[in-house]
Design a protein around this motif. Structure first.
Motif, PDB file in Angstrom:
ATOM      1  N   PRO A 486       0.783  -1.168  -0.032  1.00  0.00           N
ATOM      2  CA  PRO A 486      -0.099  -0.023   0.072  1.00  0.00           C
ATOM      3  C   PRO A 486       0.901   1.241  -0.006  1.00  0.00           C
ATOM      4  CG  PRO A 486      -0.622  -1.640   1.732  1.00  0.00           C
ATOM      5  CD  PRO A 486       0.485  -1.874   1.122  1.00  0.00           C
ATOM      6  N   ARG A 487       0.368   2.237  -0.733  1.00  0.00           N
ATOM      7  CA  ARG A 487       0.969   3.515  -0.757  1.00  0.00           C
ATOM      8  C   ARG A 487       1.327   4.158   0.805  1.00  0.00           C
ATOM      9  NH1 ARG A 487      -0.974   9.221  -3.133  1.00  0.00           N
ATOM     10  NH2 ARG A 487       0.814  10.549  -2.982  1.00  0.00           N
ATOM     11  N   VAL A 488       0.240   3.930   1.647  1.00  0.00           N
ATOM     12  CA  VAL A 488       0.379   4.206   3.060  1.00  0.00           C
ATOM     13  C   VAL A 488       0.666   2.839   3.748  1.00  0.00           C
ATOM     14  CG1 VAL A 488      -0.473   5.640   5.180  1.00  0.00           C
ATOM     15  CG2 VAL A 488      -0.905   6.622   2.777  1.00  0.00           C
ATOM     16  N   ASP A 489       1.666   2.422   4.191  1.00  0.00           N
ATOM     17  CA  ASP A 489       1.899   0.939   4.658  1.00  0.00           C
ATOM     18  C   ASP A 489       1.804   1.120   6.027  1.00  0.00           C
ATOM     19  OD1 ASP A 489       2.446  -1.557   4.686  1.00  0.00           O
ATOM     20  OD2 ASP A 489       4.200  -1.571   3.430  1.00  0.00           O
ATOM     21  N   VAL A 490       0.801   1.107   6.464  1.00  0.00           N
ATOM     22  CA  VAL A 490       0.572   0.739   8.270  1.00  0.00           C
ATOM     23  C   VAL A 490      -0.479  -0.094   8.483  1.00  0.00           C
ATOM     24  CG1 VAL A 490       1.425   3.345   8.405  1.00  0.00           C
ATOM     25  CG2 VAL A 490      -1.249   2.696   8.066  1.00  0.00           C
ATOM     26  N   VAL A 491      -0.629  -0.272   9.700  1.00  0.00           N
ATOM     27  CA  VAL A 491      -1.915  -1.115  10.327  1.00  0.00           C
ATOM     28  C   VAL A 491      -3.029  -0.375  10.213  1.00  0.00           C
ATOM     29  CG1 VAL A 491      -2.836  -2.657  12.026  1.00  0.00           C
ATOM     30  CG2 VAL A 491      -0.219  -2.609  11.615  1.00  0.00           C
ATOM     31  N   HIS A 492      -3.960  -0.525   9.270  1.00  0.00           N
ATOM     32  CA  HIS A 492      -5.076   0.306   8.921  1.00  0.00           C
ATOM     33  C   HIS A 492      -6.548  -0.035   9.637  1.00  0.00           C
ATOM     34  CE1 HIS A 492      -3.362   2.421   5.421  1.00  0.00           C
ATOM     35  NE2 HIS A 492      -2.769   1.402   5.142  1.00  0.00           N
TER      36      HIS A 492
END
Length: 653
Positions: A486-492
């Motif tokens: 993901p472009r924003v690579d976090v725990v969503h």
């Protein structure tokens, strides 16, 4: 109130979405207003908060701050601290350690900085992490065993994080560590007054209790061939860190006995071997490692009557160890730290720099080393330096400013690399291991890598690498072809998960007989008027209604300040955790950027009574309000007064 107070104008206390002169039309695609109405109606759009996007480990920071503030309620019989701990450790299994030592890029990214001051994110993490240790919380047992075996090489933050995330997925994990104890740089690179060993041990034990097998004192590439691991395991993760320091690139450094690396100095201290220094110490660096070296040198002090075996280089290189009794008669060490950059632009954390100054470290900025000056016995007796100016990242010496500083020990803390002895096939030629964006080792199937051995950075970066690599390994084991993250690579944030918890999950979808359907607002198979852009977008402060937030001072952790006369032998922890009451207040300071925090503004200000609270039985985090589109006229008022930017106007009928 006196006249002066009455006449004083408040500063920074007002917010205007529209400024004087904002009378011209917006871009034409926005020009659909007809008097007080439009064809746009509220849509609830989730985007990632900048604190989380700034966190290399991918913490759901907004999520656990919502728990602290009391918005996201725990299940019956569970206290909020445990609920927050579970949410924290879905990304990072070291809340107590990282709440102490992480430089908190999340706080730099916090949108609350546009109001007055960031939320004390690290302080909340510190409190919850300590609470969990004190309560003896453990991780939930893994689900069904997958039958797959993974070798994790290196027991530092990257390796332990990978082991944690892999084990939780049901994979068998065998962790190989060359040193006698686990922790990597958390143990051997950071002094105990910053990472208390009982805290570190407690958080490591919690991971091992999941069923991780540890083989300590084993070096892969020497004791165990890589080919053997490839034959025995389904995948291999490399998290070996960078435990070899870089020397100064100046004449006289190489092979000079009393010229040592910062990582070697700290390792000798943290292993209990180095208990004093002799003479004046010069530390060359400017980052956090150099500050730790200088601060440790001030604490262990100068051994007044040294024998040859007491010389610190002999201890650091493992030839001897200091005897406690012999080292007892000591005084304060004279320590200088030099940096290419001006002091105010050093990469070390500002608090650590200020502490070092207060503790008696002489910090000199804008100076560069030129040469190690040696005596007749081949030992360094001085370091020749000069003033410099930085041209980007390149220092330029200032002619005519050369000077020498006498010393007995020179410590280089200017960078690190991996110890690749026996692992030459993985060495990229610079002492590191190459990785692609999924943290796979190019050209080597089954091999994954993370942490400083990819690129030296923060502990939280290494922890994040462990999480990402574990997911990549999961896909590899399942035979899933995956070439993107993901472009924003976090725990969503996962709305469906929160709806499942609340017992209001959407019903299964069954296609209608005889064609599609139009107008699904009454159906239960879809989540209506909601869009999740969290994997692609980060919400900025321009999209918030900052006028909603009152100026509320941050609850700052107490910091034990130690003076130069008190530092010798002082190894007490410096950070004092917040109280529960302070943590709750900090949770309430969170602006919940990109997610509803149930303020009721949209309900109160809607002139058509189109927006209302969702009935309690159908309510979940992110599903607090609903819109009756037969009443909505698209006036945008709800969008204007939404503090968190969660309401966006979308085209409708």
């Amino acid at each position: 109130m006196d006249a002066k107070t009455a006449d004083a104008k408040p500063t920074g206390l007002t917010f205007r979405r529209y400024k004087d002169g904002d009378h011209k039309h917006r871009p034409w695609q926005e020009e659909i207003f007809q008097a007080g109405w439009s064809h746009k109606c509220p849509t609830y759009v989730h985007r990632t908060a900048p604190c989380q996007a700034s966190c290399p480990s991918g913490h759901d920071i907004r999520g656990w701050l919502a728990i602290a503030r009391g918005q996201d309620k725990p299940a019956q019989g569970t206290v909020w601290q445990e609920h927050a701990f579970r949410r924290m450790t879905s990304a990072n299994p070291f809340p107590s350690v990282m709440g102490r030592v992480c430089p908190a890029p999340c706080e730099d990214g916090c949108n609350r900085n546009e109001v007055e001051d960031h939320v004390g994110i690290n302080a909340v993490e510190h409190y919850v992490g300590d609470w969990a240790l004190n309560q003896g919380l453990t991780f939930e047992a893994p689900g069904a065993e997958s039958g797959k075996r993974i070798a994790v090489i290196g027991g530092g933050p990257a390796g332990l994080s990978a082991a944690f995330h892999l084990r939780r997925r049901g994979h068998a994990v065998v962790l190989f560590e060359e040193k006698p104890e686990l922790g990597g740089m958390m143990r051997y690179g950071i002094p105990g007054y910053r990472t208390p060993r009982d805290v570190l041990d407690g958080e490591i034990k919690r991971i091992l209790d999941l069923g991780v097998e540890v083989r300590a004192g084993v070096r892969v590439g020497r004791d165990v061939p890589v080919a053997q691991l490839e034959a025995e395991f389904d995948a291999i993760f490399w998290g070996i860190g960078t435990h070899e320091g870089r020397g100064l690139p100046v004449p006289g450094w190489k092979d000079t006995p009393n010229c040592v690396s910062g990582v070697g100095f700290l390792r000798a201290f943290n292993e209990g071997r180095l208990k004093g220094v002799t003479g004046k110490v010069i530390v060359v660096g400017g980052g956090d490692t150099s500050i730790d070296v200088a601060s440790v040198a001030r604490r262990i002090g100068h051994i007044q009557h040294a024998h040859e075996k007491d010389r610190p280089e002999n201890v650091i290189f493992g030839q001897t160890a200091h005897d406690v009794a012999d080292s007892a008669a000591r005084g304060g060490a004279e320590v200088m730290l030099t940096s290419l950059f001006p002091v105010e632009k050093m990469t070390a954390a500002e608090q650590e720099v200020n502490d070092a100054k207060r503790e008696g470290v002489d910090i000199r900025g804008s100076v560069m080393p030129l040469e190690v000056v040696k005596g007749p016995d081949g030992r360094a007796v001085a370091l020749k330096l000069c003033k410099c100016e930085m041209d980007g990242q390149v220092p330029r010496p200032v002619a005519g400013t050369e000077f020498e500083v006498e010393c007995d020990l020179i410590v280089a803390a200017i960078g690190q690399k991996g110890d690749m002895d026996g692992l030459e096939a993985f060495d990229n030629g610079k002492g590191f291991i190459n990785a692609d964006k999924l943290l796979r080792v190019p050209g080597k199937p089954k091999h994954f890598v993370g942490g400083d051995i990819v690129r030296p950075h923060l502990l939280t970066t290494a922890i994040g690498h462990g999480r990402i690599a574990a997911e990549s390994i999961e896909h590899f084991l399942a035979g899933v072809e995956d070439d993107r993250r993901p472009r924003v690579d976090v725990v969503h944030f996962d709305l469906i998960d929160r709806m499942n918890v609340a017992g209001i999950a959407p019903e299964p979808f069954t296609p209608d007989q005889g064609g599609g359907r139009r107008g699904t607002s009454e159906a239960r198979f879809a989540v209506h008027n909601y869009e999740d852009r969290g994997k692609h977008e980060v919400i900025t402060h321009e999209e918030l209604f900052l006028g909603h937030f009152l100026h509320t001072p941050r609850n700052v952790r107490s910091h034990v300040e130690i003076g130069a006369e008190e530092v010798l032998g002082n190894f007490q922890e410096r950070l004092v955790p917040l109280t529960e009451e302070q943590v709750v207040v900090e949770g309430k300071r969170c602006m919940s950027c990109g997610m509803c925090f149930e303020c009721d503004n949209c309900v109160i200000f809607c002139p058509q009574d189109a927006v209302s609270r969702t009935p309690k039985a159908a309510r979940a985090t992110g599903r607090y309000v609903q819109t009756d589109y037969t009443k909505c006229i698209g006036c945008h008022v709800c969008n204007d007064v939404c503090p968190t930017g969660y309401i966006q106007m979308g085209l409708g009928e």
